[in-house]
Design a protein around this motif. Structure first.
Motif, PDB file in Angstrom:
ATOM      1  N   ALA A  35       0.833  -1.209   0.000  1.00 45.40           N
ATOM      2  CA  ALA A  35       0.000   0.000   0.000  1.00 45.40           C
ATOM      3  C   ALA A  35       0.864   1.253   0.000  1.00 45.40           C
ATOM      4  O   ALA A  35       0.501   2.264  -0.617  1.00 45.40           O
ATOM      5  CB  ALA A  35      -0.938  -0.017   1.206  1.00 45.40           C
ATOM      6  N   ARG A  36       1.986   1.212   0.687  1.00 40.15           N
ATOM      7  CA  ARG A  36       2.905   2.362   0.664  1.00 40.15           C
ATOM      8  C   ARG A  36       3.413   2.637  -0.744  1.00 40.15           C
ATOM      9  O   ARG A  36       3.740   3.780  -1.070  1.00 40.15           O
ATOM     10  CB  ARG A  36       4.102   2.080   1.580  1.00 40.15           C
ATOM     11  CG  ARG A  36       3.843   2.316   3.057  1.00 40.15           C
ATOM     12  CD  ARG A  36       5.057   1.872   3.861  1.00 40.15           C
ATOM     13  NE  ARG A  36       5.039   2.373   5.219  1.00 40.15           N
ATOM     14  CZ  ARG A  36       5.907   2.037   6.164  1.00 40.15           C
ATOM     15  NH1 ARG A  36       6.876   1.168   5.873  1.00 40.15           N
ATOM     16  NH2 ARG A  36       5.827   2.535   7.370  1.00 40.15           N
ATOM     17  N   ALA A  37       3.491   1.590  -1.549  1.00 40.15           N
ATOM     18  CA  ALA A  37       3.959   1.744  -2.930  1.00 40.15           C
ATOM     19  C   ALA A  37       2.827   2.121  -3.875  1.00 40.15           C
ATOM     20  O   ALA A  37       3.012   2.127  -5.095  1.00 40.15           O
ATOM     21  CB  ALA A  37       4.620   0.447  -3.397  1.00 40.15           C
ATOM     22  N   GLY A  38       1.649   2.410  -3.322  1.00 39.35           N
ATOM     23  CA  GLY A  38       0.527   2.867  -4.134  1.00 39.35           C
ATOM     24  C   GLY A  38      -0.365   1.765  -4.660  1.00 39.35           C
ATOM     25  O   GLY A  38      -1.254   2.029  -5.484  1.00 39.35           O
ATOM     26  N   ARG A  39      -0.169   0.533  -4.195  1.00 39.76           N
ATOM     27  CA  ARG A  39      -0.995  -0.567  -4.670  1.00 39.76           C
ATOM     28  C   ARG A  39      -2.319  -0.616  -3.914  1.00 39.76           C
ATOM     29  O   ARG A  39      -2.393  -0.295  -2.731  1.00 39.76           O
ATOM     30  CB  ARG A  39      -0.275  -1.907  -4.502  1.00 39.76           C
ATOM     31  CG  ARG A  39       1.082  -1.998  -5.192  1.00 39.76           C
ATOM     32  CD  ARG A  39       0.986  -1.731  -6.694  1.00 39.76           C
ATOM     33  NE  ARG A  39       2.169  -2.161  -7.393  1.00 39.76           N
ATOM     34  CZ  ARG A  39       3.192  -1.378  -7.717  1.00 39.76           C
ATOM     35  NH1 ARG A  39       3.145  -0.088  -7.407  1.00 39.76           N
ATOM     36  NH2 ARG A  39       4.237  -1.857  -8.374  1.00 39.76           N
ATOM     37  N   LYS A  40      -3.361  -1.054  -4.606  1.00 42.84           N
ATOM     38  CA  LYS A  40      -4.659  -1.271  -3.977  1.00 42.84           C
ATOM     39  C   LYS A  40      -4.664  -2.673  -3.395  1.00 42.84           C
ATOM     40  O   LYS A  40      -4.543  -3.658  -4.127  1.00 42.84           O
ATOM     41  CB  LYS A  40      -5.793  -1.104  -4.988  1.00 42.84           C
ATOM     42  CG  LYS A  40      -7.179  -1.192  -4.358  1.00 42.84           C
ATOM     43  CD  LYS A  40      -8.280  -0.978  -5.381  1.00 42.84           C
ATOM     44  CE  LYS A  40      -9.651  -1.076  -4.713  1.00 42.84           C
ATOM     45  NZ  LYS A  40     -10.758  -0.905  -5.688  1.00 42.84           N
ATOM     46  N   VAL A  41      -4.851  -2.774  -2.073  1.00 38.84           N
ATOM     47  CA  VAL A  41      -4.612  -4.031  -1.368  1.00 38.84           C
ATOM     48  C   VAL A  41      -5.841  -4.458  -0.580  1.00 38.84           C
ATOM     49  O   VAL A  41      -6.501  -3.644   0.080  1.00 38.84           O
ATOM     50  CB  VAL A  41      -3.414  -3.886  -0.398  1.00 38.84           C
ATOM     51  CG1 VAL A  41      -3.123  -5.218   0.290  1.00 38.84           C
ATOM     52  CG2 VAL A  41      -2.185  -3.389  -1.136  1.00 38.84           C
ATOM     53  N   LEU A  42      -6.118  -5.763  -0.641  1.00 40.64           N
ATOM     54  CA  LEU A  42      -7.164  -6.380   0.163  1.00 40.64           C
ATOM     55  C   LEU A  42      -6.536  -7.482   0.999  1.00 40.64           C
ATOM     56  O   LEU A  42      -5.776  -8.308   0.483  1.00 40.64           O
ATOM     57  CB  LEU A  42      -8.247  -6.981  -0.734  1.00 40.64           C
ATOM     58  CG  LEU A  42      -9.300  -7.880  -0.056  1.00 40.64           C
ATOM     59  CD1 LEU A  42     -10.179  -7.057   0.886  1.00 40.64           C
ATOM     60  CD2 LEU A  42     -10.146  -8.604  -1.102  1.00 40.64           C
ATOM     61  N   VAL A  43      -6.838  -7.513   2.290  1.00 38.69           N
ATOM     62  CA  VAL A  43      -6.402  -8.586   3.181  1.00 38.69           C
ATOM     63  C   VAL A  43      -7.608  -9.441   3.527  1.00 38.69           C
ATOM     64  O   VAL A  43      -8.654  -8.921   3.937  1.00 38.69           O
ATOM     65  CB  VAL A  43      -5.762  -8.032   4.468  1.00 38.69           C
ATOM     66  CG1 VAL A  43      -5.419  -9.168   5.431  1.00 38.69           C
ATOM     67  CG2 VAL A  43      -4.517  -7.216   4.154  1.00 38.69           C
TER      68      VAL A  43
END
Length: 486
Positions: A35-43
């Motif tokens: 997420a810090r790298a700008g990715r959209k993330v789901l856990v």
């Protein structure tokens, strides 16, 4: 951050740059790094509460008692480069530092404490004072460099001098190092207790590394606990992920990769056994055989206590330490861990004791206390070790049983049911010996990338292994980011 507790079986990975399966410290660290790298993330988390081994519980014994069923003390948490990169106060993470990191009671009614300056601890060790200072002093001076090297995959050392100081002793069996370097039985016992965190027989090569690392951290940083329970660490990581736009869904167990269709990348906070179940026949034969040969280590038997007062240690100085190593002399501890290695149960097991409520009054009602204790047992054991654990504590704290208000126990298989990554009760996600520490789960230049495009492992079954440090997740996310930028 979106949190759902209903499951949502039709949830797919479409629209996400990455889906992370598992919300233990490594899964959350991977998600934050992406997420810090700008990715959209789901856990996605299979249980109804995030955290994996970081979960706390207020329903194990009696009302008002907060217990840490798994991880409790966190020297790697405050020391790891990933955790140090966080604004911990801003996300609600507060550490509590006992005056001493560790106490080791002896049969003569005294105790040795490991705390603060190396010289302070060394002064307890009589003829071994100089040897202890010479062993630990250089390591403490270079702790940042050593920890940065230790908490990573196998690579050319960036700090070769610091690692040489560490490695010259680290590769030795702990029992051999203790008997060679020290003359006093109390010094040998203290080092044996530190090294027994390896959950391996102390005659095995490189078990000394665990004693050196934990001793170094005790002096350099301390062994803190999280205020209000280890759950607050997971909650703080979730808060960081939320601030970065990440999402979490709980109650969502993933059984097959097809359930994540549409996700550009998948990061799995699971061990090799679960990867085999999730990926099925998609894995190449050679890699599958390597995963099938992956070795899991010994299990643990865990007891959480609600007490009517503090543990009545004969050596009152034990009340200054958050962690107490209960096991006696080096020979006693070595015998306990050797029995475990043979698949046997020791009648006098080495017991790790945590007494968090002495220093964090949020853990128990006024005047009452929590105690966290476990011993090492063969993988998959269902033997009840309660009596053996309590006998050992009574050995150094007569009257302990009289203060027990309630207890909750878990054998090794129950530990696995609590956290599926603890195969057979193995809390480290696999044996951490020389043959498998840096080559987990298989010998590869990039141990985090699986042969399946876009699928990565981010659990403690990858380097640097067990512990709450987040570095397995961090390095797996770095591998994923590198792959996505090709």
């Amino acid at each position: 951050m979106t949190v759902a507790t209903t499951g949502a079986r039709d949830l797919k990975g479409a629209g996400y740059d990455a889906v992370v399966v598992g919300s233990g410290p490594n899964g959350l660290a991977a998600a934050i790094t992406l997420a810090r790298a700008g990715r959209k993330v789901l856990v996605l988390e299979g249980k109804d509460k995030i955290g994996g081994g970081l979960r706390s519980a207020d329903d194990l014994t009696l009302p008002g008692f907060i217990h840490d069923p798994c991880s409790a003390m966190h020297p790697l948490g405050i020391g790891s480069p990933f955790f140090r990169s966080l604004d911990q106060k801003a996300i609600g993470l507060r550490w509590v530092f006992p005056p001493a990191a560790m106490a080791h009671p002896h049969d003569d009614g005294t105790a040795s404490l490991v705390r603060g300056r190396v010289e302070t601890t060394a002064s307890q060790f009589g003829r071994d004072e100089r040897a202890y200072r010479m062993l630990m002093g250089p390591l403490v001076d270079g702790w940042k460099e050593i920890l940065a090297e230790f908490l990573g995959p196998l690579r050319v050392p960036r700090h070769p001098i610091a690692m040489a100081r560490f490695g010259v002793f680290a590769l030795m069996p702990a029992a051999v190092l203790a008997r060679t370097l020290f003359r006093e039985e109390r010094t040998r016992a203290v080092f044996a207790g530190l090294a027994a965190h390896s959950i391996m027989p102390l005659e095995k090569p490189a078990t000394a590394a665990f004693g050196l690392m934990l001793g170094m951290l005790a002096h350099a940083l301390g062994w803190p606990m999280a205020e209000r329970g280890s759950q607050t660490i997971a909650n703080a990581l979730a808060a960081q992920l939320r601030a970065l736009g990440g999402e979490i869904v709980t109650g969502r167990e993933v059984r097959a990769l097809e359930e994540l269709a549409g996700a550009r990348q998948v990061l799995l906070d699971v061990t090799p056994r679960q990867l085999l179940q999730i990926a099925g026949e998609k894995l190449p034969d050679g890699y599958r055989r390597q995963l099938e040969a992956y070795r899991y280590g010994a299990g643990v038997f865990k007891v959480d206590y609600a007490l009517d007062g503090p543990i009545p240690w004969r050596a009152r100085e034990c009340l200054e330490a958050g962690t107490v190593h209960v096991g006696g002399a080096l020979d006693d501890i070595a015998a306990s861990e050797a029995a475990m290695g043979r698949g046997e149960h020791s009648a006098q097991p080495f017991v790790l004791v945590g007494q968090q409520s002495l220093f964090d009054r949020t853990r128990a009602p006024e005047g009452k206390h929590t105690v966290w204790a476990y011993c090492h047992v063969p993988n998959g054991s269902t033997v009840d070790m309660t009596a053996a654990i309590e006998d050992q504590i009574e050995r150094f704290a007569p009257g302990f049983r009289g203060r027990i208000l309630a207890r909750a126990t878990r054998n090794s298989l129950e530990m696995e049911r609590y956290n599926p990554n603890y195969i057979g009760g193995d809390i480290n996600g696999g044996v951490q010996d020389l043959g498998q520490l840096f080559t987990r789960p298989a010998p590869k230049l990039d141990p985090y990338a699986t042969p399946l495009p876009g699928v990565f492992l981010c659990s403690s079954a990858t380097p640097p292994g067990g512990g709450v440090h987040g570095m397995c997740g961090y390095f797996a996310a770095q591998s994923a980011l590198k792959a996505s930028n090709r």
